[in-house]
Design an enzyme around this catalytic site. Sequence first.
Site, PDB file in Angstrom:
ATOM      1  N   GLN A 107       0.735  -1.136   0.015  1.00 54.45           N
ATOM      2  CA  GLN A 107       0.056  -0.064  -0.060  1.00 54.45           C
ATOM      3  C   GLN A 107       0.996   1.267  -0.133  1.00 54.45           C
ATOM      4  OE1 GLN A 107      -3.477  -0.509   2.779  1.00 54.45           O
ATOM      5  NE2 GLN A 107      -1.992  -1.870   3.766  1.00 54.45           N
ATOM      6  N   ASN A 108       2.123   1.130   0.370  1.00 52.57           N
ATOM      7  CA  ASN A 108       3.267   1.980   0.134  1.00 52.57           C
ATOM      8  C   ASN A 108       3.414   2.937  -1.117  1.00 52.57           C
ATOM      9  OD1 ASN A 108       2.979   1.530   2.910  1.00 52.57           O
ATOM     10  ND2 ASN A 108       5.004   0.466   3.081  1.00 52.57           N
ATOM     11  N   HIS A 125      -1.375   1.403  -4.294  1.00 48.05           N
ATOM     12  CA  HIS A 125      -1.894   2.874  -4.021  1.00 48.05           C
ATOM     13  C   HIS A 125      -0.971   3.710  -5.060  1.00 48.05           C
ATOM     14  CE1 HIS A 125      -3.975   1.499  -0.155  1.00 48.05           C
ATOM     15  NE2 HIS A 125      -4.670   1.217  -1.097  1.00 48.05           N
ATOM     16  N   CYS A 156       1.725  19.296 -17.759  1.00 43.87           N
ATOM     17  CA  CYS A 156       1.975  17.998 -18.780  1.00 43.87           C
ATOM     18  C   CYS A 156       2.552  18.176 -20.068  1.00 43.87           C
ATOM     19  CB  CYS A 156       0.409  17.391 -19.032  1.00 43.87           C
ATOM     20  SG  CYS A 156       0.529  16.425 -20.483  1.00 43.87           S
ATOM     21  N   CYS A 159      -0.028  18.192 -23.011  1.00 44.94           N
ATOM     22  CA  CYS A 159      -1.300  18.956 -23.289  1.00 44.94           C
ATOM     23  C   CYS A 159      -1.287  20.257 -22.702  1.00 44.94           C
ATOM     24  CB  CYS A 159      -2.516  18.454 -23.120  1.00 44.94           C
ATOM     25  SG  CYS A 159      -2.615  17.921 -21.260  1.00 44.94           S
ATOM     26  N   GLY A 196       2.814  -4.388   9.276  1.00 46.06           N
ATOM     27  CA  GLY A 196       2.864  -2.831   9.288  1.00 46.06           C
ATOM     28  C   GLY A 196       1.519  -2.094   8.855  1.00 46.06           C
ATOM     29  N   SER A 198      -2.547  -1.041   9.363  1.00 42.34           N
ATOM     30  CA  SER A 198      -3.682  -0.872  10.301  1.00 42.34           C
ATOM     31  C   SER A 198      -5.159  -1.555   9.671  1.00 42.34           C
ATOM     32  CB  SER A 198      -4.106   0.515  10.457  1.00 42.34           C
ATOM     33  OG  SER A 198      -4.389   1.120   9.444  1.00 42.34           O
ATOM     34  N   ASN A 222       2.971  -6.466  13.695  1.00 38.88           N
ATOM     35  CA  ASN A 222       2.597  -5.267  13.912  1.00 38.88           C
ATOM     36  C   ASN A 222       2.985  -4.850  15.353  1.00 38.88           C
ATOM     37  OD1 ASN A 222       1.101  -2.656  14.467  1.00 38.88           O
ATOM     38  ND2 ASN A 222      -0.001  -3.377  12.498  1.00 38.88           N
TER      39      ASN A 222
HETATM   40  C1  BV8 Z   1     -11.522   1.865  -3.795  1.00 39.10           C
HETATM   41  C2  BV8 Z   1      -2.727   7.263  -1.294  1.00 39.10           C
HETATM   42  C3  BV8 Z   1     -13.713   1.737  -5.101  1.00 39.10           C
HETATM   43  C4  BV8 Z   1      -2.903   8.665  -0.550  1.00 39.10           C
HETATM   44  C5  BV8 Z   1      -4.138   5.917   0.055  1.00 39.10           C
HETATM   45  C6  BV8 Z   1     -14.993  -1.196   0.767  1.00 39.10           C
HETATM   46  C7  BV8 Z   1     -14.564  -1.715  -0.143  1.00 39.10           C
HETATM   47  C8  BV8 Z   1     -13.725  -0.645  -1.359  1.00 39.10           C
HETATM   48  C9  BV8 Z   1     -13.657   0.544  -0.815  1.00 39.10           C
HETATM   49  C10 BV8 Z   1     -14.157   1.022   0.388  1.00 39.10           C
HETATM   50  C11 BV8 Z   1     -14.593   0.309   1.343  1.00 39.10           C
HETATM   51  N1  BV8 Z   1     -15.085   0.789   2.334  1.00 39.10           N
HETATM   52  C12 BV8 Z   1     -14.516   2.031   2.181  1.00 39.10           C
HETATM   53  C13 BV8 Z   1     -14.173   2.315   1.084  1.00 39.10           C
HETATM   54  C14 BV8 Z   1     -13.522   3.462   0.449  1.00 39.10           C
HETATM   55  C15 BV8 Z   1     -12.052   3.843   0.893  1.00 39.10           C
HETATM   56  C16 BV8 Z   1     -11.662   3.234   2.302  1.00 39.10           C
HETATM   57  O1  BV8 Z   1     -11.203   2.179   2.383  1.00 39.10           O
HETATM   58  N2  BV8 Z   1     -11.650   4.265   3.188  1.00 39.10           N
HETATM   59  C17 BV8 Z   1     -11.219   3.598   4.425  1.00 39.10           C
HETATM   60  C18 BV8 Z   1     -10.803   4.757   5.302  1.00 39.10           C
HETATM   61  C19 BV8 Z   1     -12.477   3.125   5.330  1.00 39.10           C
HETATM   62  N3  BV8 Z   1     -11.206   2.781  -0.173  1.00 39.10           N
HETATM   63  C20 BV8 Z   1     -10.845   3.794  -1.291  1.00 39.10           C
HETATM   64  O2  BV8 Z   1     -11.321   4.684  -1.591  1.00 39.10           O
HETATM   65  C21 BV8 Z   1     -10.095   2.843  -2.185  1.00 39.10           C
HETATM   66  N4  BV8 Z   1     -10.722   2.900  -3.400  1.00 39.10           N
HETATM   67  O3  BV8 Z   1     -11.823   0.913  -3.202  1.00 39.10           O
HETATM   68  O4  BV8 Z   1     -12.442   2.098  -4.870  1.00 39.10           O
HETATM   69  C22 BV8 Z   1     -14.512   2.413  -4.227  1.00 39.10           C
HETATM   70  C23 BV8 Z   1     -14.431   3.780  -4.035  1.00 39.10           C
HETATM   71  C24 BV8 Z   1     -15.180   4.471  -3.235  1.00 39.10           C
HETATM   72  C25 BV8 Z   1     -16.343   3.564  -2.519  1.00 39.10           C
HETATM   73  C26 BV8 Z   1     -16.198   2.102  -2.596  1.00 39.10           C
HETATM   74  C27 BV8 Z   1     -15.294   1.526  -3.509  1.00 39.10           C
HETATM   75  C28 BV8 Z   1      -8.879   3.686  -2.416  1.00 39.10           C
HETATM   76  C29 BV8 Z   1      -7.831   3.393  -1.309  1.00 39.10           C
HETATM   77  C30 BV8 Z   1      -6.471   4.083  -1.292  1.00 39.10           C
HETATM   78  C31 BV8 Z   1      -6.526   5.309  -0.758  1.00 39.10           C
HETATM   79  N5  BV8 Z   1      -5.150   5.992  -0.909  1.00 39.10           N
HETATM   80  N6  BV8 Z   1      -3.188   6.436  -0.029  1.00 39.10           N
HETATM   81  C32 BV8 Z   1      -1.481   9.104   0.073  1.00 39.10           C
HETATM   82  O5  BV8 Z   1      -0.931   8.219   0.500  1.00 39.10           O
HETATM   83  O6  BV8 Z   1      -0.977  10.194  -0.134  1.00 39.10           O
HETATM   84  S1  BV8 Z   1      -4.608   4.917   1.411  1.00 39.10           S
HETATM   85  C33 BV8 Z   1      -3.566   5.325   2.713  1.00 39.10           C
HETATM   86  O7  BV8 Z   1      -3.796   4.366   3.800  1.00 39.10           O
HETATM   87  C34 BV8 Z   1      -1.954   4.748   2.361  1.00 39.10           C
HETATM   88  O8  BV8 Z   1      -1.679   4.439   1.208  1.00 39.10           O
HETATM   89  C35 BV8 Z   1      -1.812   3.743   3.403  1.00 39.10           C
HETATM   90  O9  BV8 Z   1      -0.886   2.675   2.824  1.00 39.10           O
HETATM   91  C36 BV8 Z   1      -3.014   3.206   3.676  1.00 39.10           C
HETATM   92  C37 BV8 Z   1      -3.240   2.126   4.694  1.00 39.10           C
HETATM   93  O10 BV8 Z   1      -2.858   2.548   5.854  1.00 39.10           O
HETATM   94  P1  BV8 Z   1      -1.488   1.917   6.544  1.00 39.10           P
HETATM   95  O11 BV8 Z   1      -0.443   1.646   5.285  1.00 39.10           O
HETATM   96  O12 BV8 Z   1      -2.073   0.453   7.162  1.00 39.10           O
HETATM   97  O13 BV8 Z   1      -0.862   2.790   7.379  1.00 39.10           O
HETATM   98  P2  BV8 Z   1      -1.223   3.117   8.876  1.00 39.10           P
HETATM   99  O14 BV8 Z   1      -0.654   4.374   9.413  1.00 39.10           O
HETATM  100  O15 BV8 Z   1      -2.934   3.134   8.944  1.00 39.10           O
HETATM  101  O16 BV8 Z   1      -0.927   1.867   9.794  1.00 39.10           O
HETATM  102  C38 BV8 Z   1       0.246   1.641  10.090  1.00 39.10           C
HETATM  103  C39 BV8 Z   1       0.390   0.589  10.761  1.00 39.10           C
HETATM  104  O17 BV8 Z   1       1.947   0.181  11.058  1.00 39.10           O
HETATM  105  C40 BV8 Z   1      -0.264   0.614  12.244  1.00 39.10           C
HETATM  106  O18 BV8 Z   1      -0.919  -0.441  12.623  1.00 39.10           O
HETATM  107  C41 BV8 Z   1       1.092   0.601  13.091  1.00 39.10           C
HETATM  108  O19 BV8 Z   1       0.628   0.192  14.297  1.00 39.10           O
HETATM  109  C42 BV8 Z   1       2.042  -0.073  12.385  1.00 39.10           C
HETATM  110  N7  BV8 Z   1       3.288  -0.068  12.683  1.00 39.10           N
HETATM  111  C43 BV8 Z   1       4.051   1.379  12.894  1.00 39.10           C
HETATM  112  N8  BV8 Z   1       5.295   1.144  12.929  1.00 39.10           N
HETATM  113  C44 BV8 Z   1       5.536  -0.223  12.729  1.00 39.10           C
HETATM  114  C45 BV8 Z   1       4.447  -0.862  12.604  1.00 39.10           C
HETATM  115  N9  BV8 Z   1       4.246  -2.187  12.321  1.00 39.10           N
HETATM  116  C46 BV8 Z   1       5.433  -2.787  12.480  1.00 39.10           C
HETATM  117  N10 BV8 Z   1       6.601  -2.369  12.677  1.00 39.10           N
HETATM  118  C47 BV8 Z   1       6.788  -0.916  12.678  1.00 39.10           C
HETATM  119  N11 BV8 Z   1       7.966  -0.447  13.001  1.00 39.10           N
END
Ligand code: BV8
Length: 252
Positions: A107-108, A125, A156, A159, A196, A198, A222
């Site tokens: 996802q990174n 992503h 661009c 265009c 890593g 959530s 995690n």
């Molecule tokens: C889509 C780009 C169709 C931006 C990102 C059900 C099905 C489909 C879609 C949805 C659904 N329900 C809701 C949706 C809509 C939405 C969604 O999921 N919303 C969430 C908030 C509920 N999904 C979408 O819109 C996706 N599109 O499915 O299209 C659609 C559309 C609309 C409606 C229905 C269907 C697109 C999703 C992509 C969004 N873009 N990023 C940018 O980055 O600038 S998402 C963003 O979150 C990042 O990409 C990131 O990678 C991603 C997930 O976060 P994590 O990587 O998990 O990071 P986080 O900080 O949350 O957690 C870090 C974890 O690491 C923690 O648990 C922590 O404890 C742990 N940790 C920390 N340090 C360590 C560690 N673990 C181990 N070692 C360590 N050292």
Amino acid sequence: MVETAVQAKAADLIKAASFVVVLTGAGVSQESGVPTFRGKDGLWDKYDVTTLATLDAFIGDPEYVWKWYDYRRNLLTSVRPNEGHYALTRLEDWCSSHGKEFSLVTQNIDDLHRVAGSKRIYEIHGNIWQVKCLNACTNKIYEMRESPLGKIPPECPDCNGILRPNIVWFGEMLDPFVIHSVEADLLECDLLFTVGTSTTVYPAASFPLTIRSRGHPVIEINVEETEFTPLATLFIKGLSGHSLPGIVDLLS
Ligand code: BV8
């Protein structure tokens, strides 16, 4: 179980598997100094995702959104992969030398898996160093490494419209070709690591659930429990930069 015991169990599950898939999130890059999204000091603590990581936000104020990405790109110019990234490269090499399939679904958007040497990577992503035309005047995806950006928003070349980051924003579909390949690999997968993340963003958050629903093991690494943890076959609490090398070192 102490960490070494669960690491040994994880190594046994790898040896028994034929198709290993690893799903990574921002936590894998945290030890490289890349901020995560939802943990403490996470990006979403400081910024409002809906005013930044959506197409509407970008169309509404491309300069504001590009300044945020320019800031994140700048941060990345001084970071390197950590031991967790390199362990996944070693795991991929071990799998291919032992007749097993391997793919890395991330996802990174930070490109660190590629820099560390991983080969079969799906950046579901997108990638922060890539851009494309907002008007989609062509299907070209450009590599743009300039940091800081000389012109915001970048133009661009085809265009003279605006270039946008080649990143999947909330509410946008994932690249159908990428997601089709990921789904094909998940169909064959008989061991999934979720590292890593959530597990809050879909469709990636559904991948571990899918593998468990098919009766295959899922290992979660995690620093804290997630909503998925109760369903994990193994939960290894710890830093991915420590746990992953420990597991790969046990693979003879
Ligand atoms: C889509 C780009 C169709 C931006 C990102 C059900 C099905 C489909 C879609 C949805 C659904 N329900 C809701 C949706 C809509 C939405 C969604 O999921 N919303 C969430 C908030 C509920 N999904 C979408 O819109 C996706 N599109 O499915 O299209 C659609 C559309 C609309 C409606 C229905 C269907 C697109 C999703 C992509 C969004 N873009 N990023 C940018 O980055 O600038 S998402 C963003 O979150 C990042 O990409 C990131 O990678 C991603 C997930 O976060 P994590 O990587 O998990 O990071 P986080 O900080 O949350 O957690 C870090 C974890 O690491 C923690 O648990 C922590 O404890 C742990 N940790 C920390 N340090 C360590 C560690 N673990 C181990 N070692 C360590 N050292």
